[in-house]
Design a protein around this motif. Structure first.
Motif, PDB file in Angstrom:
ATOM      1  N   ASP A   1       0.823  -1.211   0.000  1.00 48.47           N
ATOM      2  CA  ASP A   1       0.000   0.000   0.000  1.00 48.47           C
ATOM      3  C   ASP A   1       0.857   1.261   0.000  1.00 48.47           C
ATOM      4  O   ASP A   1       0.318   2.370  -0.154  1.00 48.47           O
ATOM      5  CB  ASP A   1      -0.924   0.033   1.228  1.00 48.47           C
ATOM      6  N   SER A   2       2.145   1.130   0.172  1.00 51.11           N
ATOM      7  CA  SER A   2       3.037   2.295   0.150  1.00 51.11           C
ATOM      8  C   SER A   2       3.011   2.908  -1.245  1.00 51.11           C
ATOM      9  O   SER A   2       3.426   2.277  -2.226  1.00 51.11           O
ATOM     10  CB  SER A   2       4.460   1.879   0.521  1.00 51.11           C
ATOM     11  N   ALA A   3       2.495   4.117  -1.348  1.00 51.25           N
ATOM     12  CA  ALA A   3       2.282   4.785  -2.637  1.00 51.25           C
ATOM     13  C   ALA A   3       1.801   6.204  -2.352  1.00 51.25           C
ATOM     14  O   ALA A   3       1.619   6.594  -1.199  1.00 51.25           O
ATOM     15  CB  ALA A   3       1.237   4.039  -3.455  1.00 51.25           C
ATOM     16  N   VAL A   4       1.576   6.958  -3.422  1.00 50.59           N
ATOM     17  CA  VAL A   4       0.930   8.270  -3.300  1.00 50.59           C
ATOM     18  C   VAL A   4      -0.560   8.081  -3.591  1.00 50.59           C
ATOM     19  O   VAL A   4      -0.930   7.435  -4.581  1.00 50.59           O
ATOM     20  CB  VAL A   4       1.531   9.294  -4.272  1.00 50.59           C
ATOM     21  N   TYR A   5      -1.401   8.639  -2.739  1.00 48.57           N
ATOM     22  CA  TYR A   5      -2.848   8.531  -2.891  1.00 48.57           C
ATOM     23  C   TYR A   5      -3.415   9.900  -3.240  1.00 48.57           C
ATOM     24  O   TYR A   5      -3.167  10.884  -2.540  1.00 48.57           O
ATOM     25  CB  TYR A   5      -3.483   7.999  -1.611  1.00 48.57           C
ATOM     26  N   PHE A   6      -4.185   9.931  -4.317  1.00 49.53           N
ATOM     27  CA  PHE A   6      -4.815  11.173  -4.763  1.00 49.53           C
ATOM     28  C   PHE A   6      -6.323  11.086  -4.581  1.00 49.53           C
ATOM     29  O   PHE A   6      -6.955  10.096  -4.946  1.00 49.53           O
ATOM     30  CB  PHE A   6      -4.523  11.436  -6.247  1.00 49.53           C
ATOM     31  N   CYS A   7      -6.867  12.132  -4.052  1.00 50.65           N
ATOM     32  CA  CYS A   7      -8.308  12.330  -3.984  1.00 50.65           C
ATOM     33  C   CYS A   7      -8.711  13.145  -5.217  1.00 50.65           C
ATOM     34  O   CYS A   7      -7.975  14.055  -5.633  1.00 50.65           O
ATOM     35  CB  CYS A   7      -8.621  13.095  -2.702  1.00 50.65           C
ATOM     36  N   ALA A   8      -9.839  12.805  -5.833  1.00 46.31           N
ATOM     37  CA  ALA A   8     -10.308  13.533  -7.016  1.00 46.31           C
ATOM     38  C   ALA A   8     -11.818  13.719  -6.930  1.00 46.31           C
ATOM     39  O   ALA A   8     -12.509  12.946  -6.252  1.00 46.31           O
ATOM     40  CB  ALA A   8      -9.924  12.791  -8.292  1.00 46.31           C
ATOM     41  N   ALA A   9     -12.311  14.709  -7.633  1.00 46.62           N
ATOM     42  CA  ALA A   9     -13.741  14.996  -7.585  1.00 46.62           C
ATOM     43  C   ALA A   9     -14.208  15.550  -8.923  1.00 46.62           C
ATOM     44  O   ALA A   9     -13.426  16.152  -9.669  1.00 46.62           O
ATOM     45  CB  ALA A   9     -14.040  16.002  -6.470  1.00 46.62           C
ATOM     46  N   ARG A  10     -15.500  15.328  -9.201  1.00 46.61           N
ATOM     47  CA  ARG A  10     -16.089  15.929 -10.400  1.00 46.61           C
ATOM     48  C   ARG A  10     -17.546  16.280 -10.119  1.00 46.61           C
ATOM     49  O   ARG A  10     -18.160  15.772  -9.185  1.00 46.61           O
ATOM     50  CB  ARG A  10     -15.986  15.008 -11.600  1.00 46.61           C
ATOM     51  N   GLY A  11     -18.069  17.153 -10.971  1.00 50.94           N
ATOM     52  CA  GLY A  11     -19.458  17.549 -10.820  1.00 50.94           C
ATOM     53  C   GLY A  11     -20.381  16.646 -11.616  1.00 50.94           C
ATOM     54  O   GLY A  11     -19.934  15.833 -12.426  1.00 50.94           O
ATOM     55  N   ALA A  12     -21.674  16.797 -11.426  1.00 49.51           N
ATOM     56  CA  ALA A  12     -22.667  16.041 -12.183  1.00 49.51           C
ATOM     57  C   ALA A  12     -22.544  16.391 -13.659  1.00 49.51           C
ATOM     58  O   ALA A  12     -22.381  17.559 -14.021  1.00 49.51           O
ATOM     59  CB  ALA A  12     -24.056  16.368 -11.676  1.00 49.51           C
ATOM     60  N   ASN A  13     -22.608  15.403 -14.525  1.00 55.74           N
ATOM     61  CA  ASN A  13     -22.553  15.602 -15.966  1.00 55.74           C
ATOM     62  C   ASN A  13     -21.271  16.282 -16.430  1.00 55.74           C
ATOM     63  O   ASN A  13     -21.239  16.919 -17.477  1.00 55.74           O
ATOM     64  CB  ASN A  13     -23.759  16.422 -16.458  1.00 55.74           C
ATOM     65  N   ASP A  14     -20.244  16.198 -15.627  1.00 59.74           N
ATOM     66  CA  ASP A  14     -18.966  16.789 -15.976  1.00 59.74           C
ATOM     67  C   ASP A  14     -17.900  15.746 -15.699  1.00 59.74           C
ATOM     68  O   ASP A  14     -17.697  15.373 -14.543  1.00 59.74           O
ATOM     69  CB  ASP A  14     -18.718  18.050 -15.142  1.00 59.74           C
ATOM     70  N   TYR A  15     -17.229  15.296 -16.725  1.00 58.61           N
ATOM     71  CA  TYR A  15     -16.288  14.199 -16.528  1.00 58.61           C
ATOM     72  C   TYR A  15     -14.889  14.658 -16.183  1.00 58.61           C
ATOM     73  O   TYR A  15     -14.001  13.846 -15.969  1.00 58.61           O
ATOM     74  CB  TYR A  15     -16.288  13.310 -17.771  1.00 58.61           C
ATOM     75  N   LYS A  16     -14.678  15.954 -16.114  1.00 57.43           N
ATOM     76  CA  LYS A  16     -13.348  16.462 -15.793  1.00 57.43           C
ATOM     77  C   LYS A  16     -13.083  16.270 -14.302  1.00 57.43           C
ATOM     78  O   LYS A  16     -13.917  16.603 -13.469  1.00 57.43           O
ATOM     79  CB  LYS A  16     -13.247  17.941 -16.145  1.00 57.43           C
ATOM     80  N   LEU A  17     -11.911  15.762 -13.979  1.00 59.70           N
ATOM     81  CA  LEU A  17     -11.547  15.521 -12.587  1.00 59.70           C
ATOM     82  C   LEU A  17     -10.648  16.629 -12.061  1.00 59.70           C
ATOM     83  O   LEU A  17      -9.734  17.081 -12.749  1.00 59.70           O
ATOM     84  CB  LEU A  17     -10.819  14.183 -12.444  1.00 59.70           C
ATOM     85  N   SER A  18     -10.917  17.018 -10.805  1.00 61.73           N
ATOM     86  CA  SER A  18     -10.022  17.915 -10.070  1.00 61.73           C
ATOM     87  C   SER A  18      -9.326  17.070  -9.008  1.00 61.73           C
ATOM     88  O   SER A  18      -9.985  16.355  -8.253  1.00 61.73           O
ATOM     89  CB  SER A  18     -10.802  19.038  -9.397  1.00 61.73           C
ATOM     90  N   PHE A  19      -8.003  17.185  -8.951  1.00 61.33           N
ATOM     91  CA  PHE A  19      -7.217  16.331  -8.059  1.00 61.33           C
ATOM     92  C   PHE A  19      -6.665  17.124  -6.879  1.00 61.33           C
ATOM     93  O   PHE A  19      -6.336  18.311  -7.003  1.00 61.33           O
ATOM     94  CB  PHE A  19      -6.034  15.726  -8.821  1.00 61.33           C
TER      95      PHE A  19
END
Lengths: 112, 111
Positions: free
Chosen positions: A84-102
């Motif tokens: 499990d040793s790694a970098v973990y990124f949280c990401a989010a997007r809006g409804a009907n929007d496939y672009k991710l913000s990290f």
């Protein structure tokens, strides 16, 4: 403007114990949240996701919790393993929007 | 899930030159994206690669600097033009609508 924030750049945990990674977001339009894991020299790998209509999603050792009112989510890994040793990124997007913000990422180190 | 490959995996280039990065997906996908990860930073979306039309660029990224092609539903290219040392980054392509799947990245160093 960083809309997804991971305020802990690193986390060290002993093998077998729980790892808890935190993520905060500012955009109230976000309704789908994802966690990715990244090893050096590899692309991010999808781990687990959660929709805003849920407050918990579990997949094996990984559980994601969402608190919409606090605009906060967390990833629990139990038990933690050396792989499990790694970098973990949280990401989010809006409804009907496939672009991710990290988020900026949290480096997890699991100690034997 | 989709399996995504990128070429080249890494390159060292001279300033003022251009590099084209290829991204191949093992299945047809509607959505493809290009990201940049600068040293010590998170992933930043450069653009959405649209099949059959121009790419949609995010704020701070322009077509003259990062031209993108998307000739079909399994392939896309990103060109980094007129490079400077500030373009040294990892460039990643991804595909998918719900959960995006990422390629291994292209590590670019500009001297």
């Amino acid at each position: 403007d960083q809309q997804v924030k991971q305020n802990s750049p690193s986390l060290s945990v002993q093998e077998g114990r729980i790892s808890i990674l935190n993520c905060d977001y500012t955009n109230s339009m976000f309704d789908y949240f994802l966690w990715y894991k990244k090893y050096p020299a590899e692309g991010p790998t999808f781990l687990i996701s959660i929709s805003s209509i849920k407050d918990k999603n579990e997949d094996g050792r990984f559980t994601v919790f969402l608190n919409k009112s606090a605009k906060h989510l967390s990833l629990h890994i139990v038990p933690s393993q050396p792989g499990d040793s790694a970098v973990y990124f949280c990401a989010a997007r809006g409804a009907n929007d496939y672009k991710l913000s990290f988020g900026a990422g949290t480096t997890v180190t699991v100690r034997a | 899930s989709a399996v995504i490959s990128q070429k080249p995996s890494r390159d060292i280039c001279q300033r003022g030159t251009s590099l084209t990065i290829q991204c191949q997906v093992d299945s047809q996908v509607t959505m493809m994206f290009w990201y940049r990860q600068q040293p010590g930073q998170s992933l930043t979306l450069i653009a959405t690669a649209n099949q059959g039309s121009e790419a949609t660029y995010e704020s701070g990224f322009v077509i003259d600097k990062f031209p993108i092609s998307r000739p079909n539903l399994t392939f896309s290219t990103l060109t980094v033009s007129n490079m400077s040392p500030e373009d040294s980054s990892i460039y990643l392509c991804s595909a998918g609508g719900g959960e995006q799947f990422f390629g291994p990245g292209t590590r670019l160093t500009v001297l």
